[in-house]
Structure formats: structure tokens, C-alpha cells
Motif scaffolding. Sequence first.
Motif, PDB file in Angstrom:
ATOM      1  N   VAL A 159      11.522  10.202  -4.616  1.00 27.31           N
ATOM      2  CA  VAL A 159      10.241  10.697  -5.274  1.00 27.31           C
ATOM      3  C   VAL A 159      10.007  11.949  -4.470  1.00 27.31           C
ATOM      4  CG1 VAL A 159       8.174  10.688  -3.863  1.00 27.31           C
ATOM      5  CG2 VAL A 159       9.082   7.924  -4.263  1.00 27.31           C
ATOM      6  N   LYS A 160       9.867  12.418  -3.461  1.00 32.93           N
ATOM      7  CA  LYS A 160      10.206  14.533  -3.066  1.00 32.93           C
ATOM      8  C   LYS A 160      10.924  15.147  -3.873  1.00 32.93           C
ATOM      9  CE  LYS A 160       9.559  13.886   1.742  1.00 32.93           C
ATOM     10  NZ  LYS A 160      10.476  13.849   3.196  1.00 32.93           N
ATOM     11  N   ALA A 161      12.286  14.630  -4.498  1.00 29.15           N
ATOM     12  CA  ALA A 161      13.087  15.360  -5.765  1.00 29.15           C
ATOM     13  C   ALA A 161      11.892  15.240  -7.286  1.00 29.15           C
ATOM     14  CB  ALA A 161      14.322  15.029  -5.773  1.00 29.15           C
ATOM     15  N   ILE A 162      11.070  14.629  -6.883  1.00 26.38           N
ATOM     16  CA  ILE A 162      10.190  14.269  -8.873  1.00 26.38           C
ATOM     17  C   ILE A 162       9.622  15.022  -8.517  1.00 26.38           C
ATOM     18  CG2 ILE A 162       9.369  12.543  -9.953  1.00 26.38           C
ATOM     19  CD1 ILE A 162      11.575  10.431  -9.549  1.00 26.38           C
ATOM     20  N   ALA A 163       8.900  14.691  -7.423  1.00 28.59           N
ATOM     21  CA  ALA A 163       7.205  15.523  -7.196  1.00 28.59           C
ATOM     22  C   ALA A 163       7.623  16.901  -6.796  1.00 28.59           C
ATOM     23  CB  ALA A 163       7.654  15.392  -5.126  1.00 28.59           C
ATOM     24  N   VAL A 198       2.784  15.836  -1.516  1.00 29.68           N
ATOM     25  CA  VAL A 198       3.714  14.567  -1.454  1.00 29.68           C
ATOM     26  C   VAL A 198       3.021  13.843  -0.891  1.00 29.68           C
ATOM     27  CG1 VAL A 198       5.444  13.044  -1.569  1.00 29.68           C
ATOM     28  CG2 VAL A 198       6.127  15.656  -1.754  1.00 29.68           C
ATOM     29  N   LYS A 199       2.472  14.218  -0.460  1.00 26.31           N
ATOM     30  CA  LYS A 199       1.371  13.177   0.895  1.00 26.31           C
ATOM     31  C   LYS A 199       0.342  12.480   0.284  1.00 26.31           C
ATOM     32  CE  LYS A 199       3.734  14.046   5.226  1.00 26.31           C
ATOM     33  NZ  LYS A 199       3.646  14.904   6.728  1.00 26.31           N
ATOM     34  N   ALA A 200      -0.211  13.821  -0.442  1.00 21.02           N
ATOM     35  CA  ALA A 200      -1.518  12.761  -1.115  1.00 21.02           C
ATOM     36  C   ALA A 200      -1.797  12.198  -3.158  1.00 21.02           C
ATOM     37  CB  ALA A 200      -2.017  14.153  -1.228  1.00 21.02           C
ATOM     38  N   VAL A 201      -0.019  12.692  -3.024  1.00 22.20           N
ATOM     39  CA  VAL A 201      -0.266  11.671  -4.385  1.00 22.20           C
ATOM     40  C   VAL A 201       1.258   9.869  -3.700  1.00 22.20           C
ATOM     41  CG1 VAL A 201       1.258  11.561  -6.225  1.00 22.20           C
ATOM     42  CG2 VAL A 201       1.017  13.806  -5.091  1.00 22.20           C
ATOM     43  N   ILE A 202       1.340   9.638  -2.495  1.00 18.78           N
ATOM     44  CA  ILE A 202       1.660   8.181  -2.473  1.00 18.78           C
ATOM     45  C   ILE A 202       0.932   7.274  -2.292  1.00 18.78           C
ATOM     46  CG2 ILE A 202       2.347   7.205  -0.205  1.00 18.78           C
ATOM     47  CD1 ILE A 202       5.198   9.092  -1.992  1.00 18.78           C
ATOM     48  N   PRO A 203      -0.824   7.622  -1.715  1.00 16.40           N
ATOM     49  CA  PRO A 203      -1.221   6.677  -1.806  1.00 16.40           C
ATOM     50  C   PRO A 203      -1.949   5.674  -3.423  1.00 16.40           C
ATOM     51  CG  PRO A 203      -1.758   7.801  -1.006  1.00 16.40           C
ATOM     52  CD  PRO A 203      -1.147   8.737  -0.998  1.00 16.40           C
ATOM     53  N   PHE A 204      -1.775   7.049  -4.126  1.00 14.33           N
ATOM     54  CA  PHE A 204      -2.018   6.849  -5.690  1.00 14.33           C
ATOM     55  C   PHE A 204      -0.426   6.063  -6.603  1.00 14.33           C
ATOM     56  CE2 PHE A 204      -4.264  10.296  -4.484  1.00 14.33           C
ATOM     57  CZ  PHE A 204      -5.788   9.922  -4.938  1.00 14.33           C
ATOM     58  N   LEU A 205       0.894   5.809  -5.650  1.00 18.58           N
ATOM     59  CA  LEU A 205       1.924   4.980  -6.422  1.00 18.58           C
ATOM     60  C   LEU A 205       2.100   3.522  -5.679  1.00 18.58           C
ATOM     61  CD1 LEU A 205       3.516   7.799  -5.623  1.00 18.58           C
ATOM     62  CD2 LEU A 205       3.198   7.260  -8.093  1.00 18.58           C
ATOM     63  N   SER A 240      11.796  -1.487  -7.692  1.00 15.94           N
ATOM     64  CA  SER A 240      12.398  -1.564  -9.394  1.00 15.94           C
ATOM     65  C   SER A 240      13.894  -1.253 -10.057  1.00 15.94           C
ATOM     66  CB  SER A 240      11.550   0.197  -9.849  1.00 15.94           C
ATOM     67  OG  SER A 240      12.425   0.559 -11.271  1.00 15.94           O
ATOM     68  N   LYS A 241      14.518  -2.014 -10.705  1.00 17.17           N
ATOM     69  CA  LYS A 241      16.026  -1.142 -11.023  1.00 17.17           C
ATOM     70  C   LYS A 241      15.882  -0.373 -11.486  1.00 17.17           C
ATOM     71  CE  LYS A 241      16.936  -6.071 -10.548  1.00 17.17           C
ATOM     72  NZ  LYS A 241      17.779  -6.084  -9.705  1.00 17.17           N
ATOM     73  N   ASN A 242      15.114   0.903 -11.990  1.00 16.24           N
ATOM     74  CA  ASN A 242      15.439   1.987 -12.258  1.00 16.24           C
ATOM     75  C   ASN A 242      14.247   2.654 -11.794  1.00 16.24           C
ATOM     76  OD1 ASN A 242      15.710   4.045 -13.763  1.00 16.24           O
ATOM     77  ND2 ASN A 242      15.583   3.606 -15.701  1.00 16.24           N
ATOM     78  N   GLN A 243      14.105   3.395 -10.359  1.00 17.65           N
ATOM     79  CA  GLN A 243      13.598   4.087  -9.867  1.00 17.65           C
ATOM     80  C   GLN A 243      13.289   5.332 -10.237  1.00 17.65           C
ATOM     81  OE1 GLN A 243      15.048   3.903  -5.779  1.00 17.65           O
ATOM     82  NE2 GLN A 243      14.027   1.719  -5.528  1.00 17.65           N
ATOM     83  N   ASP A 244      14.275   5.807 -11.230  1.00 11.22           N
ATOM     84  CA  ASP A 244      13.815   7.207 -11.200  1.00 11.22           C
ATOM     85  C   ASP A 244      13.021   7.406 -12.515  1.00 11.22           C
ATOM     86  OD1 ASP A 244      14.371   9.627 -11.438  1.00 11.22           O
ATOM     87  OD2 ASP A 244      16.058  10.090 -12.451  1.00 11.22           O
ATOM     88  N   LYS A 245      13.136   6.165 -13.654  1.00 12.38           N
ATOM     89  CA  LYS A 245      12.028   6.462 -14.668  1.00 12.38           C
ATOM     90  C   LYS A 245      10.655   5.945 -14.804  1.00 12.38           C
ATOM     91  CE  LYS A 245      11.496   3.807 -18.803  1.00 12.38           C
ATOM     92  NZ  LYS A 245      12.192   2.741 -19.585  1.00 12.38           N
ATOM     93  N   ASP A 246      10.893   4.848 -13.618  1.00 12.82           N
ATOM     94  CA  ASP A 246       9.662   4.544 -12.892  1.00 12.82           C
ATOM     95  C   ASP A 246       8.575   5.515 -12.152  1.00 12.82           C
ATOM     96  OD1 ASP A 246      10.499   2.332 -14.970  1.00 12.82           O
ATOM     97  OD2 ASP A 246      11.110   0.850 -12.512  1.00 12.82           O
ATOM     98  N   ILE A 247       9.402   6.611 -11.220  1.00 12.55           N
ATOM     99  CA  ILE A 247       8.469   6.598 -10.562  1.00 12.55           C
ATOM    100  C   ILE A 247       8.475   8.000 -11.436  1.00 12.55           C
ATOM    101  CG2 ILE A 247       8.838   9.359  -8.817  1.00 12.55           C
ATOM    102  CD1 ILE A 247      11.014   6.640  -7.113  1.00 12.55           C
ATOM    103  N   LYS A 248       9.120   8.258 -12.108  1.00 13.06           N
ATOM    104  CA  LYS A 248       8.432   9.747 -12.872  1.00 13.06           C
ATOM    105  C   LYS A 248       7.340   9.250 -13.727  1.00 13.06           C
ATOM    106  CE  LYS A 248      12.734  12.663 -13.826  1.00 13.06           C
ATOM    107  NZ  LYS A 248      13.716  12.657 -14.183  1.00 13.06           N
TER     108      LYS A 248
END
Length: 180
Positions: A90-94, A102-109, A117-125
Motif C-alpha cells: 500500500v505504501k509503495a502504491i501510495a 497514507v494514513k489519511a487514505v486508509i479509511p477510504f480503502l 484479494s488474489k491480485n492485491q496489486d491491481k485491486d489496490i491500484k
Amino acid sequence: MKRKFLEDLGLESSVIDKIMDENGADIEKAKGDAKALKEQLDEAQKALKSFEGIDVSELQGKITELTNEIATNQADFDKKIADRDFNDLVKAIAGDYKVRDVKAVIPFLDVETLKASKNQDKDIKAAFDVVKKEQSYLFEPDKKVPYVSSSTPGPLNQNNVDPNDKTALANEAFRGLFGK
């Protein structure tokens, strides 16, 4: 077998000697086997005496308890590693999305769904795309807009700059930018 028994049967002395020698060898072998078995029995009895007073069901209970504790500790360890890996992702994608905090965005996820998720990278993006669209103030703007201040014409002009003089206005704007 006794020699007298064989003599009563009318066997010759040489035959009796061969029979007795063979019988003696069998007896000596049996005595050796019996001695070895006796030693094994003594060792087994000594080993059993060392277990006197030990409750087998109690030991089985402790074994079960320790096995469950190991499984629980392994599950906790695996969960901590998965959480660390997820947070690092999450930090890398952020960072790629230029998140202000990042801490401000986490509540919206939806963190639990993203972790499963099986494909976390794609789903986090994809989740970051939605948040960026809906909560753009949490992200750095893509293009930096220069902030330029200029003096206003008329009585508000403190530096007495002619409002029609473009060079003077530009210089005044730069001074405003650099705080001079």
C-alpha cells in the motif's frame, strides 16, 4: 537329552557322540538366546520403572496443548507477515499516486477485502483510483501550478508600480514569490 537314553536305544558310541555334540551346540545357542532375552527384559523393566508416577493422559494433554500453541503462534506470525507485506505494498502504491498522507487514505480503502484479494496489486491500484477521483485533496496535484502574486492597481499598490508596466508587474510577482 541324556547319553544313557541313546545307549539304551542301542546306538553306537560314535553316533551317540555326534548326537550329543549337536545337541550341546543347540543347548548352548538356546542358553545364549535366553541370556540376551533376559538382558533385554531387565533393561525394559528399568525403563518402565523410570516412567512410574507419570500420567500418560496428562502427557497427551500437554502434547495437544503445545501443538495447539505452536499452530496459534504460527498463524499469528503468518498474519503479521501478511499484514506487513500488505502495508508495504500500500505504501509503495501510495508513493506512485503521490498521496499526501497514507494514513489519511486508509479509511477510504476496504482493507479487509484488499487483504483477501488474489491480485492485491491491481485491486489496490483500482481502489486508489477511486479514492483519487472522489477525494482528490488527499493527493498531490499532477501538475504544479505556480503561485504568483502581483500588486493590485490603484490605491492598494504599495510599491507604486505602474499597472500597465508588464516588466514591473512581473518583477513584483517574483518578489512576491520569493518573499522580498
